[in-house]
Design an enzyme around this catalytic site. Sequence first.
Site, PDB file in Angstrom:
ATOM      1  N   ASP A 399       1.391 -64.263  63.383  1.00  0.00           N
ATOM      2  CA  ASP A 399       2.789 -63.979  63.721  1.00  0.00           C
ATOM      3  C   ASP A 399       3.010 -64.100  65.233  1.00  0.00           C
ATOM      4  O   ASP A 399       2.075 -63.980  66.025  1.00  0.00           O
ATOM      5  CB  ASP A 399       3.149 -62.565  63.242  1.00  0.00           C
ATOM      6  CG  ASP A 399       4.642 -62.379  63.039  1.00  0.00           C
ATOM      7  OD1 ASP A 399       5.386 -63.373  63.108  1.00  0.00           O
ATOM      8  OD2 ASP A 399       5.060 -61.230  62.807  1.00  0.00           O
ATOM      9  N   GLU A 402       4.846 -68.458  68.750  1.00  0.00           N
ATOM     10  CA  GLU A 402       5.583 -69.510  69.475  1.00  0.00           C
ATOM     11  C   GLU A 402       4.993 -69.835  70.865  1.00  0.00           C
ATOM     12  O   GLU A 402       5.059 -71.016  71.229  1.00  0.00           O
ATOM     13  CB  GLU A 402       7.060 -69.090  69.610  1.00  0.00           C
ATOM     14  CG  GLU A 402       7.824 -69.008  68.324  1.00  0.00           C
ATOM     15  CD  GLU A 402       7.502 -67.738  67.531  1.00  0.00           C
ATOM     16  OE1 GLU A 402       7.643 -67.761  66.304  1.00  0.00           O
ATOM     17  OE2 GLU A 402       7.082 -66.728  68.145  1.00  0.00           O
ATOM     18  N   ASP A 467      12.701 -64.978  60.853  1.00  0.00           N
ATOM     19  CA  ASP A 467      13.337 -63.706  60.526  1.00  0.00           C
ATOM     20  C   ASP A 467      14.788 -63.904  60.093  1.00  0.00           C
ATOM     21  O   ASP A 467      15.740 -63.474  60.753  1.00  0.00           O
ATOM     22  CB  ASP A 467      13.270 -62.765  61.727  1.00  0.00           C
ATOM     23  CG  ASP A 467      11.841 -62.382  62.069  1.00  0.00           C
ATOM     24  OD1 ASP A 467      10.967 -62.517  61.194  1.00  0.00           O
ATOM     25  OD2 ASP A 467      11.596 -61.942  63.201  1.00  0.00           O
TER      26      ASP A 467
END
Length: 791
Positions: A399, A402, A467
Amino acid sequence: MAFLNALLLMSFPLFAQNPERIFGEVAKTESGVEVATSDGKYIFRYFTPEIVETAFIPSEEEYTAKSHAVVLEPQAVNFTVSEEKESVIIDSEGLDIVVSKMPFQVTYFFEGEKVISEKTGYTKGEELEKLDFNLTETEVLMGGGARALGMNRRGNRLELYNRAHYGYETKSELLNFTLPVVLSSEKYLLHFDNAPIGFLNLDSNFSNTLSYETIGGRKTYQLVVGKTWENIVGNYTLLTGRQPLPPRWALGNFSSRFGYHSRREVEETIEKFREEEIPVDAVIIDLFWFGHEITGTMGNLEFATDSFPNPEEMMHNLAQDGVKTVLVTEPFILTTSKRWEEAVQNDILAKDSLGNPFTYDFYFGNTGLIDIFEPGAQKWFWKIYEELTQMGVGGWWGDLGEPEVHPEALIHAAGTANEVHNIYGHYWAKLIHEGYENAFLDQRPFILMRAGAAGSQRFGLMPWSGDVNRSWGGLKPQPEISLQMGLQGLAYMHSDLGGFAGDNLNDELYVRWLQYGVFQPVYRPHAQEEVPSEPVFREERTKELSKKAIELRYQLLPYNYTLAFRNSAEGLPLMRPLFFEEPDNFRLYSDAGTYLWGKNFLISPVLRENIKEQQVYFPKGSNWFDFYSGKKYPGGSTATIQLKEEHIPTFVRGGAFIPMAKPMQTTQHFSAEDIELHYFFDREAGETEDILYHDDGESPEALASGDYELLYLKGRTEGGKLHLSVLKKPGKAGKTSEFNETEIIVHNLQSGPKEVLLDGKRIPFEYNNKDCRLIIPVALKQKITNLTIIN
């Protein structure tokens, strides 16, 4: 070549060129062709007849050969180079290249038709370097990674900077996967083979110009063509790598939320699935496995044993019940975490300009960032994964990769933050994938990642759409995002089923999202915990409808696993746009509301609230049958479909074989004996064929070693007879077939047959008048089994 020259002359008045670049000379090299110009040189080289690479090297720069995306080695391609007064012509067995001398321009042709041309080609501004190309007035442009913008993304300038967008709905210009890839309705794909951040300008100023803009790096692109869209996507994944087969359990249902706080909570949740007889194959444990709070503990990367006592026992017990444990990890080591001093001492963190660990604040606390490009950091990080996998972890969730916050001043071993930002998740997935290859030879990794790059599919990366808001607005763009990413090689793009962000308790939305999820690559309900994401905690009717959807997902396991095989072997997406069927129907390039699941299902998800009907277009070339009622819809027609609460509109191609499984609670005990072969009879379908792939579901080397089996399935109608055949073909000589007996179920027969012959001999059968279904028990004892149904 006279025809090519004629096309080139016709194109001069229509498209801009570069009047300042002066042609110098041309030379054929071992690997391709070099063209010298007044401000640099072009290097052209073929990977295949349908893939050509073009690199421009400005005079003041050296050529950088390393690609983060491309893995294909150039193949032998026959081509000739001829220089004429006005042009240089590179004539190959596939793509042809014409370099016009004055004014200078590079133009590409395929099968005698112009594909695309450079406009000014390479130029350098004060802040960005640019490659630009001419567009036709009408072409539709797709690509740029994961966005919520509509299928046709022309008119946008897309930032290439992986970034989370919390709670997005119908529009999001920037999401977690930004890929320098463009696909056109003119049937070509451009991949800009460069890592640093920048922009894809898809004609935002309406000047019929496509531009790639970057802060620096390689000025290299590959042009990919093919006769069909299947060929184009297959060629691109050949270039950048194919997705390994996932473990079969990854196609089952996941129990997931943000998040489970304790072992007891995990076990009680799975027990609830078993009590309700809702199938489940995995549980995902979010960040509470290593800390009690959201903030302050990230980077601990070890079980909090007061809330998760004896985690080895927990994971062992779950595995015995057919449930894999998947843990979340993040690349951030907080200064308040248990591993901060260890991280500093082992020098595994990205640096500031003085060589010290770069620390900064973000939502979860004050942090450093693992330098995923530094060999020592890779070794340190992998050791944690290895130890936890040995404890019993069955899969990994990466998670915030990026990375979610990535200051420009931060420096990695491979370059500045902006130079490597978009490939951080790519190298993180590579670390885990290669770690499994070396340490866990009998286990396929499961790698769920929120960010990646072009080519990340070859590391087994499973992307998801971030999300998304728990709303109808959040659901609406999900098919578009998955379809677009499948075209760009990352075919397992999926969404948090039910939506992630917000406390919206909407049972209709939840059910429709889960029904859509049956026909998306990964079935994973996931959300913030204020409203439960698991169907077992919803009210009775919602639970009942969700259960039906999940049971259908498990029934389709053999079909879906074969889709996974076709993706791994050929690069074919699991979800496919309708223009795969009608590539010259420009209207379909803007349509994501109906799509193909594999080749044989047509899916029209319900994306709006409180609607009773919706229109569905049925692609030409086949008739389509309602999966539930059997009603026939001719290809090329549009129909208004009355919606049912129990399912979304689902249709099967006439003449299709759909392998399905008997009911199960987990994929753990699935075998070839559980498979039924469903054939959807259509007198107008002619001869049809398909395959069924089967292996042990877990060996990474099943394909390479030949430890698998294929069934080749054929159907043909002739007069009053329907001929079906099954050919068993093992992947390696001597492999014992696992297919001994099955049921062949023929749908859409309006009356019972007079007789059924198996290899020329009469056999018993059962015909259901109500459902118009013929059920035939078949012993698959021979290599080839022939079935004849006589009306």
